[in-house]
Scaffold this motif. Structure first.
Motif, PDB file in Angstrom:
ATOM      1  N   LEU A 153     -23.326  -9.559 -12.637  1.00 56.36           N
ATOM      2  CA  LEU A 153     -22.398  -9.001 -11.663  1.00 56.36           C
ATOM      3  C   LEU A 153     -21.328  -8.190 -12.377  1.00 56.36           C
ATOM      4  N   PRO A 154     -20.844  -7.109 -11.738  1.00 60.56           N
ATOM      5  CA  PRO A 154     -19.805  -6.292 -12.370  1.00 60.56           C
ATOM      6  C   PRO A 154     -18.452  -7.004 -12.320  1.00 60.56           C
ATOM      7  N   LEU A 155     -17.891  -7.297 -13.468  1.00 62.08           N
ATOM      8  CA  LEU A 155     -16.645  -8.035 -13.567  1.00 62.08           C
ATOM      9  C   LEU A 155     -15.489  -7.305 -12.895  1.00 62.08           C
ATOM     10  N   ALA A 160     -18.017  -7.993  -5.179  1.00 64.57           N
ATOM     11  CA  ALA A 160     -19.436  -8.282  -5.439  1.00 64.57           C
ATOM     12  C   ALA A 160     -19.604  -9.727  -5.923  1.00 64.57           C
ATOM     13  N   VAL A 161     -18.686 -10.198  -6.741  1.00 66.44           N
ATOM     14  CA  VAL A 161     -18.756 -11.574  -7.242  1.00 66.44           C
ATOM     15  C   VAL A 161     -18.530 -12.553  -6.086  1.00 66.44           C
ATOM     16  N   ALA A 162     -17.527 -12.276  -5.249  1.00 67.09           N
ATOM     17  CA  ALA A 162     -17.243 -13.138  -4.094  1.00 67.09           C
ATOM     18  C   ALA A 162     -18.444 -13.186  -3.152  1.00 67.09           C
ATOM     19  N   GLN A 163     -19.067 -12.044  -2.897  1.00 66.62           N
ATOM     20  CA  GLN A 163     -20.244 -12.011  -2.024  1.00 66.62           C
ATOM     21  C   GLN A 163     -21.389 -12.819  -2.620  1.00 66.62           C
ATOM     22  N   PHE A 164     -21.577 -12.720  -3.934  1.00 64.30           N
ATOM     23  CA  PHE A 164     -22.623 -13.503  -4.597  1.00 64.30           C
ATOM     24  C   PHE A 164     -22.374 -14.997  -4.387  1.00 64.30           C
ATOM     25  N   ILE A 165     -21.135 -15.434  -4.591  1.00 64.54           N
ATOM     26  CA  ILE A 165     -20.813 -16.856  -4.439  1.00 64.54           C
ATOM     27  C   ILE A 165     -21.081 -17.305  -3.008  1.00 64.54           C
ATOM     28  N   CYS A 166     -20.666 -16.508  -2.037  1.00 72.26           N
ATOM     29  CA  CYS A 166     -20.902 -16.850  -0.625  1.00 72.26           C
ATOM     30  C   CYS A 166     -22.389 -16.955  -0.326  1.00 72.26           C
ATOM     31  N   GLN A 167     -23.164 -16.014  -0.816  1.00 70.18           N
ATOM     32  CA  GLN A 167     -24.612 -16.047  -0.591  1.00 70.18           C
ATOM     33  C   GLN A 167     -25.249 -17.227  -1.300  1.00 70.18           C
ATOM     34  N   TYR A 168     -24.843 -17.466  -2.541  1.00 69.45           N
ATOM     35  CA  TYR A 168     -25.422 -18.551  -3.319  1.00 69.45           C
ATOM     36  C   TYR A 168     -25.182 -19.902  -2.649  1.00 69.45           C
ATOM     37  N   LEU A 169     -23.964 -20.099  -2.144  1.00 69.19           N
ATOM     38  CA  LEU A 169     -23.608 -21.372  -1.509  1.00 69.19           C
ATOM     39  C   LEU A 169     -23.905 -21.394  -0.014  1.00 69.19           C
TER      40      LEU A 169
END
Length: 175
Positions: A153-155, A160-169
């Motif tokens: 993910l682009p730091l 994008a990081v927040a969306q990844f966390i939401c999708q992952y969880l």
């Protein structure tokens, strides 16, 4: 020991990698998504939350197990361990108010899903390559050379990081 709920997600990385900055940037994004978020930050240092001569510090020094300082704006509870071992993460999470997500900075050895904040320019080895580390993604600068099978993910894009966390969880985003 209580089980850690799936709503807990770790942000880990070496010192100076930008963990706190990333969490700070994501918090308003999660709030805008309608999520209630708690944060637990692990520290290896002794915590001094009030000056030594304040009433609350005096109560702790006199032997109180817990001291709550309350005001119309916030409250804090200071719990003295007095030689007992540091409580595990699950116990710490259970002390918090209910939330949709609890972000955890540190606690590298707890069995939770986590993202590594990695900056190759710091000259340190990545953590996500360690066996059984629990890492599910890496956030790094876009120009960083990094060979990893994990999602990258682009730091510099906390959205994008927040969306990844939401999708992952599989968090129920309400906004």
């Amino acid at each position: 020991m209580p089980a850690i709920q799936p709503r807990v997600f770790g942000i880990a990385g070496r010192s100076g990698s930008g963990k706190t900055t990333l969490i700070e940037a994501m918090l308003p994004l999660f709030t805008a998504m309608g999520l209630r978020v708690n944060v637990i930050k692990h520290s290896h240092h002794d915590l001094e939350l009030e000056p030594p001569r304040k009433d609350s510090a005096r109560f702790r020094q006199a032997g109180a197990q817990e001291v709550m300082v309350a005001s119309p704006y916030r409250f804090a509870i200071v719990h003295e361990l007095r030689g007992r071992p540091e409580p595990p993460l699950a116990e710490q999470v259970a002390r918090l108010a209910p939330a949709d997500l609890t972000l955890v900075e540190g606690f590298k050895h707890e069995a939770i899903a986590r993202l590594e904040v990695y900056r190759p320019a710091n000259g340190t080895e990545p953590l996500h390559t360690e066996p059984d580390s629990g890492f599910v993604a890496v956030a790094a600068p876009e120009d960083a050379l990094l060979d990893t099978p994990l999602p990258r993910l682009p730091l510099d894009q906390p959205q994008a990081v927040a969306q990844f966390i939401c999708q992952y969880l599989q968090l129920p985003v309400r906004a």
